[in-house]
Every structure is written in C-alpha cells, then in structure tokens.
Design a protein around this motif. Structure first.
Motif, mmCIF file in Angstrom:
data_model
loop_
_atom_site.group_PDB
_atom_site.id
_atom_site.type_symbol
_atom_site.label_atom_id
_atom_site.label_comp_id
_atom_site.label_asym_id
_atom_site.label_seq_id
_atom_site.Cartn_x
_atom_site.Cartn_y
_atom_site.Cartn_z
ATOM 1 N N SER A 41 50.586 50.428 35.995
ATOM 2 C CA SER A 41 49.363 50.320 35.197
ATOM 3 C C SER A 41 49.538 49.322 34.070
ATOM 4 O O SER A 41 50.642 49.116 33.575
ATOM 5 N N LYS A 75 43.924 49.068 34.243
ATOM 6 C CA LYS A 75 44.182 48.199 35.395
ATOM 7 C C LYS A 75 45.369 48.770 36.148
ATOM 8 O O LYS A 75 46.408 49.061 35.564
ATOM 9 N N GLU A 77 47.900 48.377 39.663
ATOM 10 C CA GLU A 77 48.387 47.465 40.691
ATOM 11 C C GLU A 77 49.306 48.208 41.650
ATOM 12 O O GLU A 77 50.135 49.018 41.226
ATOM 13 N N LYS A 82 50.743 44.385 45.770
ATOM 14 C CA LYS A 82 50.386 43.625 44.552
ATOM 15 C C LYS A 82 48.874 43.485 44.382
ATOM 16 O O LYS A 82 48.403 42.726 43.546
ATOM 17 N N SER A 84 45.302 44.728 42.996
ATOM 18 C CA SER A 84 45.000 45.460 41.757
ATOM 19 C C SER A 84 43.545 45.906 41.741
ATOM 20 O O SER A 84 42.709 45.420 42.503
ATOM 21 N N THR A 85 43.274 46.839 40.848
ATOM 22 C CA THR A 85 41.922 47.351 40.651
ATOM 23 C C THR A 85 41.722 47.666 39.179
ATOM 24 O O THR A 85 42.677 47.950 38.462
ATOM 25 N N ASN A 86 40.502 47.575 38.754
ATOM 26 C CA ASN A 86 40.130 47.997 37.404
ATOM 27 C C ASN A 86 39.419 49.335 37.513
ATOM 28 O O ASN A 86 38.383 49.450 38.156
ATOM 29 N N VAL A 127 43.284 50.136 46.530
ATOM 30 C CA VAL A 127 44.417 50.396 45.643
ATOM 31 C C VAL A 127 44.356 51.829 45.144
ATOM 32 O O VAL A 127 45.313 52.580 45.273
#
Length: 183
Positions: A41, A75, A77, A82, A84-86, A127
């Motif tokens: 994170s 965020k 990951e 690798k 990622s997401t918000n 993710v």
C-alpha cells in the motif's frame, strides 16, 4: 413575576450561548493503511469538510463534536503483477472528543468518531475487490486546535482505527484543517 422569569430565561440563554462555539473546517489528510499478504500500500491524500462545535464544561474543559465529510483513499499494488488500484472510501463522521483548553484560543483533544461509510470504490477490481466493507467504524482521534487570528485557526490531528474491509486494516492518517470560527 413574569419579568423575572423572562430575565432568568434570557440570562440562562446568554450564558449557554457564550459557552458554545461553532466553526467550519476543511483540509487535507494523508491516509495510509495495511493490506493483505501479496499486496503493498501507498499513502494517499484525501480531504475533509464539515462543521465543528465546542461546548464548554468548565474554564479548561470542553466537548468537541461536529459533522464531517471525509475521504479515506489508499493506493494498493499487487506484489506479483505490479498492477495497482486506487481504493476510495468516503465517510460521514461524527467526532466526539474531550478538549483540554490551555487558553481560549488553543487546546488539545482526544476522542472517537462515529464514521458511517457513504461510498466505496476500487479503480481496478483485478487487484482488490472491496469485500465486507464495514458500514461503520470508530476511529480514535488525537489533535491540537488553535487560532492564529480571532476567527481563523488550524486543527492538526492524528487518527487510527482497525479493520475497514477484508484485507484492509490499521488505517491511520494525519491531517491539517483550516478552521473558521463563529464565536
């Protein structure tokens, strides 16, 4: 006799109105948290906006409360891909804290907030798929508030709470809010 009752009621109202302070505050917060194994994170910046009130208990103690709209983003990951997401979690907060006043314009406070989840989203569900997001959490808050002008000040705070959803835990943040008071 009627004049005496009106005078007593007016006096009582004026004493209570002096003991209550209101303000509007808004600002930014740096949010972080822990995630499940296999994920990492990164802290993110969110904002908060709302109204606060102070009710004097004594010369040195007050109850601080209000209503706040608060963002708690993070965020995340995947360590493997690798990707990622918000993650965006939005809450309606009702903080309740006991404040120790050093002066009329400065104090420290500690308490909790009753936080009700308003919205939850993830920009990439490959993710993290948000599951079992708690509808209500109770963060612990500690902060200092002070005025640098008669009706303007700052609120600096730290907040921590436990599980938010499956795989999201130990949320914490630091923040700074600009405060406009109407004493």
């Amino acid at each position: 006799m009627k004049c005496l009752k009106i005078f007593a009621l007016t006096s009582l109202i004026s004493v209570y109105s002096m003991a209550i302070g209101f303000g509007v505050e808004g600002g930014f917060r740096q949010q972080s948290g822990d995630v499940a194994t296999g994920l990492s994170s990164s802290s993110q910046v969110g904002y908060t906006l709302g109204a606060v009130g102070y009710l004097d208990i004594s010369e040195k103690l007050a109850v601080r409360s209000g209503v706040m709209y608060t963002q708690r983003p993070l965020k995340i990951e995947s360590d493997l891909t690798k990707d990622s997401t918000n993650v965006n979690l939005t809450y309606f907060d009702v903080p309740v804290a006991l404040m120790l006043k050093f002066e009329e314009w400065m104090g420290v406070y500690a308490g909790v907030a009753l936080s009700v989840n308003l919205d939850k989203s993830s920009s990439n569900t490959n993710v993290v798929k948000l599951q079992d997001v708690k509808s209500m959490v109770v963060p612990f808050q500690f902060g200092v508030t002070f005025k640098f002008m008669p009706e303007m000040g700052l609120n600096l705070y730290f907040e921590q709470f436990g599980d938010v959803a499956d795989g999201l835990k130990s949320y914490r943040s630091v923040g700074a809010n600009l405060l406009f008071t109407m004493d």
